[in-house]
Scaffold this motif. Structure first.
Motif, PDB file in Angstrom:
ATOM      1  N   UNK A   1      -7.801   5.907  16.789  1.00  0.00           N
ATOM      2  CA  UNK A   1      -8.735   5.677  15.692  1.00  0.00           C
ATOM      3  C   UNK A   1      -7.977   5.564  14.368  1.00  0.00           C
ATOM      4  N   UNK A   2      -8.581   4.885  13.401  1.00  0.00           N
ATOM      5  CA  UNK A   2      -7.930   4.734  12.090  1.00  0.00           C
ATOM      6  C   UNK A   2      -8.911   5.048  10.972  1.00  0.00           C
ATOM      7  N   UNK A   3      -8.419   5.770   9.979  1.00  0.00           N
ATOM      8  CA  UNK A   3      -9.190   6.084   8.780  1.00  0.00           C
ATOM      9  C   UNK A   3      -8.530   5.385   7.594  1.00  0.00           C
ATOM     10  N   UNK A   4      -9.317   4.598   6.881  1.00  0.00           N
ATOM     11  CA  UNK A   4      -8.812   3.926   5.684  1.00  0.00           C
ATOM     12  C   UNK A   4      -9.152   4.791   4.466  1.00  0.00           C
ATOM     13  N   UNK A   5      -8.155   5.041   3.616  1.00  0.00           N
ATOM     14  CA  UNK A   5      -8.361   5.879   2.435  1.00  0.00           C
ATOM     15  C   UNK A   5      -7.909   5.134   1.191  1.00  0.00           C
ATOM     16  N   UNK A   6      -8.836   5.006   0.248  1.00  0.00           N
ATOM     17  CA  UNK A   6      -8.533   4.319  -1.008  1.00  0.00           C
ATOM     18  C   UNK A   6      -8.909   5.228  -2.172  1.00  0.00           C
ATOM     19  N   UNK A   7      -8.054   5.301  -3.170  1.00  0.00           N
ATOM     20  CA  UNK A   7      -8.308   6.111  -4.354  1.00  0.00           C
ATOM     21  C   UNK A   7      -8.388   5.178  -5.556  1.00  0.00           C
ATOM     22  N   UNK A   8      -9.516   5.220  -6.263  1.00  0.00           N
ATOM     23  CA  UNK A   8      -9.753   4.326  -7.383  1.00  0.00           C
ATOM     24  C   UNK A   8      -9.824   5.134  -8.675  1.00  0.00           C
ATOM     25  N   UNK A   9      -9.024   4.757  -9.641  1.00  0.00           N
ATOM     26  CA  UNK A   9      -8.995   5.428 -10.940  1.00  0.00           C
ATOM     27  C   UNK A   9      -9.393   4.405 -11.994  1.00  0.00           C
ATOM     28  N   UNK A  10     -10.558   4.622 -12.606  1.00  0.00           N
ATOM     29  CA  UNK A  10     -11.081   3.596 -13.510  1.00  0.00           C
ATOM     30  C   UNK A  10     -11.551   2.411 -12.704  1.00  0.00           C
ATOM     31  N   UNK A  11     -11.098   1.224 -13.089  1.00  0.00           N
ATOM     32  CA  UNK A  11     -11.522  -0.005 -12.409  1.00  0.00           C
ATOM     33  C   UNK A  11     -10.597  -0.396 -11.261  1.00  0.00           C
ATOM     34  N   UNK A  12      -9.438   0.258 -11.140  1.00  0.00           N
ATOM     35  CA  UNK A  12      -8.423  -0.217 -10.206  1.00  0.00           C
ATOM     36  C   UNK A  12      -8.049   0.834  -9.159  1.00  0.00           C
ATOM     37  N   UNK A  13      -7.684   0.400  -7.954  1.00  0.00           N
ATOM     38  CA  UNK A  13      -7.164   1.329  -6.950  1.00  0.00           C
ATOM     39  C   UNK A  13      -5.718   1.724  -7.277  1.00  0.00           C
TER      40      UNK A  13
ATOM     41  N   UNK B   1      -1.976  -9.520  10.611  1.00  0.00           N
ATOM     42  CA  UNK B   1      -2.630 -10.773  10.209  1.00  0.00           C
ATOM     43  C   UNK B   1      -2.288 -11.166   8.786  1.00  0.00           C
ATOM     44  N   UNK B   2      -1.448 -10.353   8.113  1.00  0.00           N
ATOM     45  CA  UNK B   2      -1.061 -10.654   6.747  1.00  0.00           C
ATOM     46  C   UNK B   2      -2.028 -10.146   5.699  1.00  0.00           C
ATOM     47  N   UNK B   3      -3.018  -9.353   6.118  1.00  0.00           N
ATOM     48  CA  UNK B   3      -4.011  -8.815   5.181  1.00  0.00           C
ATOM     49  C   UNK B   3      -3.502  -7.492   4.615  1.00  0.00           C
ATOM     50  N   UNK B   4      -3.482  -7.375   3.301  1.00  0.00           N
ATOM     51  CA  UNK B   4      -3.034  -6.145   2.636  1.00  0.00           C
ATOM     52  C   UNK B   4      -4.199  -5.526   1.884  1.00  0.00           C
ATOM     53  N   UNK B   5      -4.343  -4.212   2.030  1.00  0.00           N
ATOM     54  CA  UNK B   5      -5.410  -3.505   1.329  1.00  0.00           C
ATOM     55  C   UNK B   5      -4.799  -2.413   0.465  1.00  0.00           C
ATOM     56  N   UNK B   6      -5.423  -2.148  -0.688  1.00  0.00           N
ATOM     57  CA  UNK B   6      -4.857  -1.173  -1.640  1.00  0.00           C
ATOM     58  C   UNK B   6      -5.213   0.273  -1.276  1.00  0.00           C
ATOM     59  N   UNK B   7      -4.841   0.657  -0.100  1.00  0.00           N
ATOM     60  CA  UNK B   7      -5.107   2.013   0.347  1.00  0.00           C
ATOM     61  C   UNK B   7      -4.178   2.379   1.487  1.00  0.00           C
ATOM     62  N   UNK B   8      -4.388   3.555   2.070  1.00  0.00           N
ATOM     63  CA  UNK B   8      -3.589   4.014   3.200  1.00  0.00           C
ATOM     64  C   UNK B   8      -4.403   3.884   4.481  1.00  0.00           C
ATOM     65  N   UNK B   9      -3.743   3.486   5.558  1.00  0.00           N
ATOM     66  CA  UNK B   9      -4.384   3.458   6.868  1.00  0.00           C
ATOM     67  C   UNK B   9      -3.769   4.572   7.699  1.00  0.00           C
ATOM     68  N   UNK B  10      -4.600   5.531   8.102  1.00  0.00           N
ATOM     69  CA  UNK B  10      -4.140   6.722   8.816  1.00  0.00           C
ATOM     70  C   UNK B  10      -4.583   6.655  10.271  1.00  0.00           C
ATOM     71  N   UNK B  11      -3.653   6.871  11.183  1.00  0.00           N
ATOM     72  CA  UNK B  11      -3.972   6.886  12.614  1.00  0.00           C
ATOM     73  C   UNK B  11      -4.366   8.303  13.015  1.00  0.00           C
ATOM     74  N   UNK B  12      -5.514   8.429  13.681  1.00  0.00           N
ATOM     75  CA  UNK B  12      -6.032   9.742  14.073  1.00  0.00           C
ATOM     76  C   UNK B  12      -6.384   9.744  15.558  1.00  0.00           C
ATOM     77  N   UNK B  13      -6.639  10.928  16.065  1.00  0.00           N
ATOM     78  CA  UNK B  13      -7.125  11.052  17.438  1.00  0.00           C
ATOM     79  C   UNK B  13      -8.640  10.870  17.478  1.00  0.00           C
ATOM     80  N   UNK B  14      -9.195  10.504  18.634  1.00  0.00           N
ATOM     81  CA  UNK B  14     -10.657  10.378  18.750  1.00  0.00           C
ATOM     82  C   UNK B  14     -11.343  11.687  18.400  1.00  0.00           C
TER      83      UNK B  14
END
Length: 373
Positions: free
Chosen positions: A348-360, A253-266
């Protein structure tokens, strides 16, 4: 625990049958982990010991099942190769079988008679003495290929039974883990969260940035760095997974997020990659169930998309502690087991974001690369 030990033995057999040594080693290591986890579970005296033992049990099941799936994929691939080879040689095989059948049914003296007389008969005998060993050699090669094909099919059937048993065992262990986490009363706490301020923050935050900024005002931060930054590039991923989308990579859909999207099993187990304080647990915005850890000053690790989350704000976790389970029903995992290599395996998907200070920042720079099974 007898069921765990039986599965451990079947995992070792399935791994040993694989042609690749690394798969055999992986299955043997997982079998050993299952046995150790079973012993730890039997010896567990307190709630914390039981949680740790159950966490190790779930992880051992997941690693063993991963090895089994890899072995099944390899066996299926080799079977396809053998089937293709035999199909390509179908005409040659038919001729070979016809020739062998003719030799078997015809009396030897009749085969050697020739209309041109004794000289033709002698030549015919010489030709037969040269051709017969070659025919027999081809027959032996064909027999070997057919036997290999039969072994591969038997291996897949046996591995499939072990896979189903393993998935049932893993589901039982996950259920027991969730119950053990709910029963715990000895959770270490770094601070006591203010429920009202947390409720207001979740209602007013319009983005993860807003929420992370407001979170710093609720509860004290960590007083000293715990060595998290020294682990940069070596941290284990929190769940068995494969990378679906990278840092700031847009989706369909053109949406970008500042993290990783990980595909997992149920139902996959999610664990803490490092020691930390839980800053938030629960649903948040459109991320589903979220847990936010503070592993060091000014650093937040956001994990979103789990079906079940454990713990409460202010709680202290250690590296390897269970944080939750991915969503998805047990029958989805059984379906994934029946379609090894298919698209249902990692639903299933797990979204992981790491934030250092004010920014990812890009989590890929912090976590060790892993090979998805």
């Amino acid at each position: 625990m007898r069921k765990i030990c039986l599965l451990a033995a079947s995992l070792m057999l399935a791994g040993a049958a694989s042609a690749q040594t690394d798969l055999s080693d992986l299955a043997e290591r997982a079998a050993s982990q299952l046995t150790d986890a079973a012993r730890s579970l039997e010896a567990a005296e307190g709630a914390r010991d039981r949680v740790r033992a159950l966490t190790a049990t779930v992880q051992a099941y997941e690693e063993g099942l991963s090895a089994l799936r890899a072995g099944m994929r390899q066996a299926a691939s080799e079977e396809r190769v053998q089937t293709t080879v035999l199909a390509a040689r179908e005409e040659d095989v038919a001729r070979l079988l016809g020739a062998l059948t003719a030799i078997e049914r015809s009396p030897a003296p009749l085969l050697l008679l020739h209309p041109s007389g004794p000289l033709g008969t002698a030549r015919s005998g010489m030709m037969m003495s040269e051709i017969t060993p070659e025919l027999m050699a081809e027959a032996d090669a064909l027999r070997t290929e057919l036997q290999k094909l039969a072994v591969l099919r038997a291996l897949q059937e046996s591995a499939s039974d072990s896979l189903m048993a393993g998935m049932r065992g893993a589901q039982d262990a996950r259920t027991a883990l969730s119950q053990a986490m709910a029963d715990r009363t000895d959770l270490p706490m770094r601070f006591t969260a203010d429920p009202e301020r947390m409720r207001q923050l979740t209602q007013t935050a319009e983005s993860l940035d807003d929420f992370a900024t407001g979170l710093k005002q609720i509860g004290p931060g960590i007083a000293d760095v715990t060595g998290f930054e020294e682990q940069k590039g070596t941290l284990p991923l929190p769940v068995q997974s494969v990378l679906l989308r990278g840092f700031n990579e847009a989706d369909a859909a053109g949406v970008a997020r500042p993290g990783l999207l990980l595909a997992t099993r149920p139902g996959a187990l999610v664990t803490a990659p490092w020691d930390g304080t839980i800053r938030y647990v629960g649903p948040l915005l459109d991320y589903g169930n979220v847990i936010i850890l503070e592993p060091a000053d000014e650093i937040l690790l956001v994990l979103a998309g789990m079906g079940i989350v454990y713990g409460s704000p202010g709680g202290v976790v250690q590296a390897g502690d269970a944080l939750g389970l991915m969503g998805g029903a047990a029958d989805e995992e059984f379906l994934a087991g029946n379609q090894v290599g298919g698209g249902t395996e990692r639903s299933e998907t797990l979204y992981m974001e790491l934030r250092q200070g004010e920014l990812p920042v890009d989590p890929a720079e912090w976590f060790a690369p892993t090979k998805g099974d």
